[in-house]
Scaffold this motif. Structure first.
Motif, short mmCIF file in Angstrom:
data_model
loop_
_atom_site.label_atom_id
_atom_site.label_comp_id
_atom_site.label_asym_id
_atom_site.label_seq_id
_atom_site.Cartn_x
_atom_site.Cartn_y
_atom_site.Cartn_z
N VAL A 135 0.87 -1.18 0.00
CA VAL A 135 0.00 0.00 0.00
C VAL A 135 0.89 1.22 0.00
CG1 VAL A 135 -1.80 1.26 1.23
CG2 VAL A 135 -1.76 -1.25 1.31
N VAL A 136 0.63 2.15 -0.89
CA VAL A 136 1.41 3.38 -0.96
C VAL A 136 0.53 4.53 -0.50
CG1 VAL A 136 0.86 3.70 -3.43
CG2 VAL A 136 2.81 4.90 -2.42
N ALA B 266 -2.84 9.00 -9.66
CA ALA B 266 -2.97 8.33 -10.96
C ALA B 266 -1.73 7.49 -11.26
CB ALA B 266 -3.20 9.35 -12.07
N GLY B 267 -0.55 8.04 -11.01
CA GLY B 267 0.67 7.29 -11.23
C GLY B 267 0.80 6.13 -10.27
N ALA B 268 0.41 6.34 -9.01
CA ALA B 268 0.54 5.29 -8.00
C ALA B 268 -0.41 4.13 -8.29
CB ALA B 268 0.26 5.87 -6.62
N LEU B 269 -1.63 4.43 -8.73
CA LEU B 269 -2.59 3.37 -9.01
C LEU B 269 -2.12 2.43 -10.12
CD1 LEU B 269 -5.91 5.42 -8.80
CD2 LEU B 269 -5.29 3.48 -7.35
N GLY C 288 -0.92 -2.74 -4.35
CA GLY C 288 -2.26 -3.28 -4.19
C GLY C 288 -3.30 -2.25 -3.85
N ALA C 289 -2.88 -1.15 -3.23
CA ALA C 289 -3.82 -0.09 -2.86
C ALA C 289 -3.07 1.22 -2.74
CB ALA C 289 -4.53 -0.43 -1.55
N VAL C 290 -3.82 2.31 -2.92
CA VAL C 290 -3.27 3.66 -2.78
C VAL C 290 -4.11 4.39 -1.74
CG1 VAL C 290 -2.80 5.86 -3.91
CG2 VAL C 290 -2.48 3.70 -5.18
N ARG C 291 -3.42 4.97 -0.77
CA ARG C 291 -4.08 5.70 0.31
C ARG C 291 -3.72 7.18 0.18
NH1 ARG C 291 -6.27 4.22 4.92
NH2 ARG C 291 -5.53 2.07 4.75
N TYR C 292 -4.73 8.04 0.18
CA TYR C 292 -4.47 9.49 0.05
C TYR C 292 -4.74 10.20 1.37
CZ TYR C 292 -4.74 14.37 -1.09
OH TYR C 292 -4.53 15.72 -1.07
N VAL C 293 -3.81 11.08 1.74
CA VAL C 293 -3.95 11.92 2.93
C VAL C 293 -3.66 13.36 2.52
CG1 VAL C 293 -3.14 12.39 5.26
CG2 VAL C 293 -3.18 10.03 4.42
N LEU D 62 4.13 6.80 -9.32
CA LEU D 62 4.57 5.53 -9.88
C LEU D 62 5.74 4.96 -9.10
CD1 LEU D 62 4.86 3.33 -12.07
CD2 LEU D 62 6.08 5.03 -13.47
N ALA D 63 6.79 5.75 -8.88
CA ALA D 63 7.97 5.27 -8.15
C ALA D 63 7.62 4.94 -6.71
CB ALA D 63 9.08 6.32 -8.22
N GLY D 64 6.73 5.71 -6.10
CA GLY D 64 6.31 5.39 -4.74
C GLY D 64 5.58 4.07 -4.65
#
Length: 467
Positions: free
Chosen positions: A235-236, A254-257, A262-267, A415-417
């Motif tokens: 999870v990033v 968008a890049g992370a997804l 497996g999942a992207v968390r936004y804060v 993406l890199a994250g």
């Protein structure tokens, strides 16, 4: 993997090989390879070598000797070969004799017409730009005539790619034994044209610079297994965006997804904008395997950067998050850290001018990695990735100038994250992310939008893993 070696390393390997070979054998190997590439170029452009007008720009060293011996081979195939020396008193004697014996000639000035120019002025030994005599010859190259550089375009620093003053711009560079860093790193790379490596039998140690290829990227990309779930895949977390720059958060997500996590968390304050575009996103704090912080963050949020760096979690720091970083804090971290500055941000981190970073990109990325004890991705016309500890610097071979557009760096950070969250090291995440980012941009063409690059990432992933 394409690898590159410093002049000192190449010279040492050449000396060891020459001690085991008959005198002149190494130069003949180089000349044969050079002549073959020149002949191939002439055949493609005019159908044959016979009757072609070839001009050799000849320096006083072995580079000039390579050009002269190659010119002799072309002359024996019917080309009209003219050697124009930088210093008539210091031409390679054996090469000049071979050229004349094959029917070639030496002249004091460049002919007005030519089908091919061979740049044998300086090669890898040149430093500090062209001398006046060499610069004068370069300026007289007939417009539109293809130039083949011998080992390296004259005027380019072989170890760094720096260009100090006038330099040759080649259509093709034929390099011997190994690639040199200056052939892969701008501004020198943009002068080199297509690269042809002639194997002359050198035995080389670990390289100073390397460039990933499809197979290398495929071997590093995380792939799910039958037992994978979204949490095992990583999870990033994305800390990005502000009231002024909500789009940065949208693009980083968008890049992370599309980066394999497996999942992207936004804060952050742009949650509504993120959810409107990407309903798959998790919102709010929670457990992650890697954080991305900085895109569109704005001012006054240094405390958030410090809080993440204090955690034992991989962190990618970009854009506004790079302001005021403390090298001691980063060097004390044990979890992976990846910094992704452009030249201006790198200059601020080093306390130097942007111009000095642009002129010496290789030195700058190495200094950043050592000073901050982190992996560093230096964005620009040639993206470089370095890590502390002396490992080879990675040069990204993909990309396009169309990537110089708003938001493309935010996509790269996400993406890199995501790759960091998938278990890659900082240097691997940066290098693989830059590679896929560049492939996606090539697929998109131009003019392009950053969102289009993000959308093309799955296809770029497939290109790398199933060529």
């Amino acid at each position: 993997m394409r690898t590159a070696y410093s002049v000192e390393t190449v010279r040492a390997a050449e000396r060891e090989l020459m001690a085991r070979l008959p005198e002149g054998a190494l130069m003949q190997r180089a000349a044969a390879g050079l002549a073959a590439v020149c002949a191939g170029l002439l055949r493609r452009r005019r159908g044959r070598v016979y009757g072609a007008r070839v001009v050799l720009l000849v320096g006083p060293g072995d580079n000039g000797g390579d050009a002269l011996y190659a010119g002799a081979r072309l002359a024996r195939r019917g080309a009209a070969v003219t050697a124009v020396p930088m210093d008539p008193e210091r031409m390679h004697a054996g090469g000049l004799a071979a050229l004349r014996a094959a029917g070639g000639r030496a002249a004091g000035t460049l002919p007005q017409r030519a089908d091919l120019v061979v740049d044998g002025l300086l090669g890898i030994g040149g430093r500090g730009g062209l001398r006046p005599a060499a610069a004068a010859l370069v300026e007289r190259i007939p417009p539109g005539v293809p130039v083949v550089a011998v080992d390296l375009p004259s005027g380019v620093d072989a170890d760094t790619g720096e260009v100090a003053g006038p330099a040759v711009t080649a259509e093709v560079t034929v390099t011997f034994g190994a690639y040199k860093p200056g052939l892969l790193i701008d501004p020198g790379a943009s002068r080199a044209g297509a690269l042809h490596l002639v194997d002359i039998g050198l035995e080389l140690p670990e390289p100073e610079v390397e460039a990933l290829q499809h197979a290398d990227v495929a071997g590093l990309l995380p792939e799910p297994t039958a037992s994978s779930d979204k949490y095992r895949r990583g999870v990033v977390g994305i800390v990005a965006g502000s009231a002024q720059y909500p789009g940065a958060a949208v693009l980083a997500v968008a890049g992370a997804l599309r980066g394999g996590a497996g999942a992207v968390r936004y804060v952050g304050p742009a949650a509504d904008s993120v959810l409107a575009r990407h309903p798959e996103t998790l919102i709010g704090p929670g457990r992650v395997q890697a954080w991305v912080i900085g895109p569109g963050l704005g001012e006054g949020r240094a405390g958030e950067v410090a809080d993440l760096l204090a955690q034992d979690t991989a962190v990618l720091v970009d854009a506004d998050g790079l302001r005021g970083l403390d090298p001691a804090v980063l060097r004390a971290r044990t979890a992976p850290t990846l910094l992704t500055p452009h030249a201006g941000e790198a200059a601020a981190l080093l306390g130097v001018s942007r111009e000095s970073v642009e002129a010496g990109r290789l030195a700058a990325v190495r200094r950043l990695a050592e000073r901050y004890g982190a992996a560093v991705l230096l964005k620009g016309s040639t993206t470089l990735v370095a890590s502390a500890g002396g490992r080879p610097v990675r040069v990204n071979p993909t990309g396009t100038p169309w990537l110089a557009t708003a938001g493309s760096g935010d996509v790269l950070s996400g993406l890199a994250g995501s790759l960091l969250a998938g278990g890659l090291s900082g240097a691997d995440a940066g290098a693989v992310g830059a590679y896929l980012h560049g492939l996606a941009a090539r697929r998109t063409g131009g003019p392009l939008l950053a969102q289009q690059v993000a959308e093309a990432l799955p296809a770029a992933w497939r290109d790398a893993t199933h060529p």
